[in-house]
Design a protein around this motif. Structure first.
Motif, PDB file in Angstrom:
ATOM      1  N   UNK A  48       0.922  -1.349  -0.002  1.00  0.00           N
ATOM      2  CA  UNK A  48      -0.026  -0.177   0.056  1.00  0.00           C
ATOM      3  C   UNK A  48       0.868   1.271  -0.041  1.00  0.00           C
ATOM      4  N   UNK A  49       1.999   1.263   0.693  1.00  0.00           N
ATOM      5  CA  UNK A  49       2.809   2.381   1.034  1.00  0.00           C
ATOM      6  C   UNK A  49       3.608   2.623  -0.623  1.00  0.00           C
ATOM      7  N   UNK A  50       3.853   1.632  -0.901  1.00  0.00           N
ATOM      8  CA  UNK A  50       4.547   1.697  -2.588  1.00  0.00           C
ATOM      9  C   UNK A  50       3.601   2.203  -3.615  1.00  0.00           C
ATOM     10  N   UNK A  51       2.481   1.791  -3.561  1.00  0.00           N
ATOM     11  CA  UNK A  51       1.432   2.202  -4.453  1.00  0.00           C
ATOM     12  C   UNK A  51       1.016   3.656  -4.192  1.00  0.00           C
ATOM     13  N   UNK A  52       0.977   4.055  -2.832  1.00  0.00           N
ATOM     14  CA  UNK A  52       0.703   5.527  -2.824  1.00  0.00           C
ATOM     15  C   UNK A  52       1.944   6.387  -3.134  1.00  0.00           C
ATOM     16  N   UNK A  53       3.025   6.073  -2.867  1.00  0.00           N
ATOM     17  CA  UNK A  53       4.109   6.840  -3.420  1.00  0.00           C
ATOM     18  C   UNK A  53       4.245   6.930  -4.799  1.00  0.00           C
ATOM     19  N   UNK A  54       3.790   5.603  -5.606  1.00  0.00           N
ATOM     20  CA  UNK A  54       3.630   5.935  -7.004  1.00  0.00           C
ATOM     21  C   UNK A  54       2.775   6.900  -7.463  1.00  0.00           C
ATOM     22  N   UNK A  55       1.594   6.746  -6.650  1.00  0.00           N
ATOM     23  CA  UNK A  55       0.617   7.768  -7.360  1.00  0.00           C
ATOM     24  C   UNK A  55       0.852   9.239  -6.781  1.00  0.00           C
ATOM     25  N   UNK A  78       8.175   1.215   7.798  1.00  0.00           N
ATOM     26  CA  UNK A  78       7.800   0.772   6.542  1.00  0.00           C
ATOM     27  C   UNK A  78       8.875   1.486   5.544  1.00  0.00           C
ATOM     28  N   UNK A  79       9.040   2.711   5.459  1.00  0.00           N
ATOM     29  CA  UNK A  79       9.859   3.387   4.718  1.00  0.00           C
ATOM     30  C   UNK A  79      11.458   2.844   4.735  1.00  0.00           C
ATOM     31  N   UNK A  80      11.649   2.461   6.000  1.00  0.00           N
ATOM     32  CA  UNK A  80      13.137   2.008   6.370  1.00  0.00           C
ATOM     33  C   UNK A  80      13.428   0.755   5.477  1.00  0.00           C
ATOM     34  N   UNK A  81      12.243  -0.376   5.631  1.00  0.00           N
ATOM     35  CA  UNK A  81      12.291  -1.660   5.045  1.00  0.00           C
ATOM     36  C   UNK A  81      12.197  -1.308   3.586  1.00  0.00           C
ATOM     37  N   UNK A  82      11.453  -0.434   2.943  1.00  0.00           N
ATOM     38  CA  UNK A  82      11.310  -0.170   1.409  1.00  0.00           C
ATOM     39  C   UNK A  82      12.795   0.259   1.065  1.00  0.00           C
ATOM     40  N   UNK A  83      13.225   1.265   1.566  1.00  0.00           N
ATOM     41  CA  UNK A  83      14.466   1.987   1.364  1.00  0.00           C
ATOM     42  C   UNK A  83      15.666   0.945   1.256  1.00  0.00           C
ATOM     43  N   UNK A  84      15.696   0.191   2.317  1.00  0.00           N
ATOM     44  CA  UNK A  84      16.634  -1.141   2.502  1.00  0.00           C
ATOM     45  C   UNK A  84      16.596  -2.047   1.319  1.00  0.00           C
ATOM     46  N   UNK A  86      15.792  -0.958  -1.763  1.00  0.00           N
ATOM     47  CA  UNK A  86      15.919  -0.101  -3.024  1.00  0.00           C
ATOM     48  C   UNK A  86      14.826  -0.129  -3.699  1.00  0.00           C
ATOM     49  N   UNK A  87      13.832   0.111  -2.914  1.00  0.00           N
ATOM     50  CA  UNK A  87      12.426   0.443  -3.685  1.00  0.00           C
ATOM     51  C   UNK A  87      11.995   1.862  -3.430  1.00  0.00           C
ATOM     52  N   UNK A  88      12.385   2.581  -2.608  1.00  0.00           N
ATOM     53  CA  UNK A  88      12.128   3.947  -2.142  1.00  0.00           C
ATOM     54  C   UNK A  88      13.377   4.764  -1.841  1.00  0.00           C
ATOM     55  N   UNK A  89      13.242   5.885  -2.263  1.00  0.00           N
ATOM     56  CA  UNK A  89      14.395   7.002  -1.906  1.00  0.00           C
ATOM     57  C   UNK A  89      13.738   8.087  -1.173  1.00  0.00           C
ATOM     58  N   UNK A  90      14.542   8.614  -0.131  1.00  0.00           N
ATOM     59  CA  UNK A  90      13.925   9.715   0.378  1.00  0.00           C
ATOM     60  C   UNK A  90      14.994  10.941  -0.049  1.00  0.00           C
ATOM     61  N   UNK A  91      14.452  11.891  -0.447  1.00  0.00           N
ATOM     62  CA  UNK A  91      15.236  12.979  -0.720  1.00  0.00           C
ATOM     63  C   UNK A  91      14.893  14.532  -0.216  1.00  0.00           C
TER      64      UNK A  91
END
Length: 150
Positions: A48-55, A78-84, A86-91
């Motif tokens: 759900x978090x990935x899909x929301x970031x995609x939208x 959740x973001x830490x796991x997704x970033x680990x 390599x699916x999400x980046x924080x900028x």
């Protein structure tokens, strides 16, 4: 005599009311959703978090929490796991360097596309039992109920 209060939730004494039916269907959808994302080693809340970031490319973590209807501190793990993975980046947010924004990586975009395709196929298997008209009616009703909750 049929039980039907102001909300008209029960047609006869032996039938479950609308709330019970919605809970049962929602439970089944959650179970199906977990099964759909399992091949990618994702938990439903991560998907759900990935899909929301995609939208909402460039969304802030606090805004993500709002979309997911969870406390902002819950999003951090959740973001830490997704970033680990390599699916999400924080900028840093270009408009406010103190804030962070989220974007999907190329791997994250591919994963979202694969998961979305699997979810659509599963939804078609479930909701395909309904006529197109019934699906449209169900969508309209759920949007009305969801708007009242939001």
């Amino acid at each position: 005599m049929p039980l039907s209060g102001p909300s008209g939730t029960r047609d006869s004494p032996g039938e479950p009311d609308l709330g019970d039916l919605i809970v049962r269907v929602a439970r089944g959808l959650r179970q199906r959703g977990a099964q759909v994302v399992a091949p990618w080693d994702l938990a439903p809340h991560q998907a759900r978090a990935l899909r929301t970031v995609a939208r909402h490319d460039g969304i802030r973590p606090g805004e993500l929490a709002g979309h997911l209807r969870v406390a902002p501190r819950s999003v951090t793990d959740v973001l830490d796991a997704l970033e680990d993975r390599g699916l999400v980046r924080r900028h840093p947010d270009p408009g406010d360097r103190r804030a962070m924004v989220l974007t999907l990586t190329a791997s994250g975009r591919r994963l979202v596309a694969e998961v979305d395709a699997a979810r659509r196929a599963d939804a078609e298997a479930l909701f395909g039992r309904l006529t197109a008209r019934d699906r449209a009616t169900l969508r309209r009703i759920l949007l009305v109920l969801d708007a009242e909750e939001g």
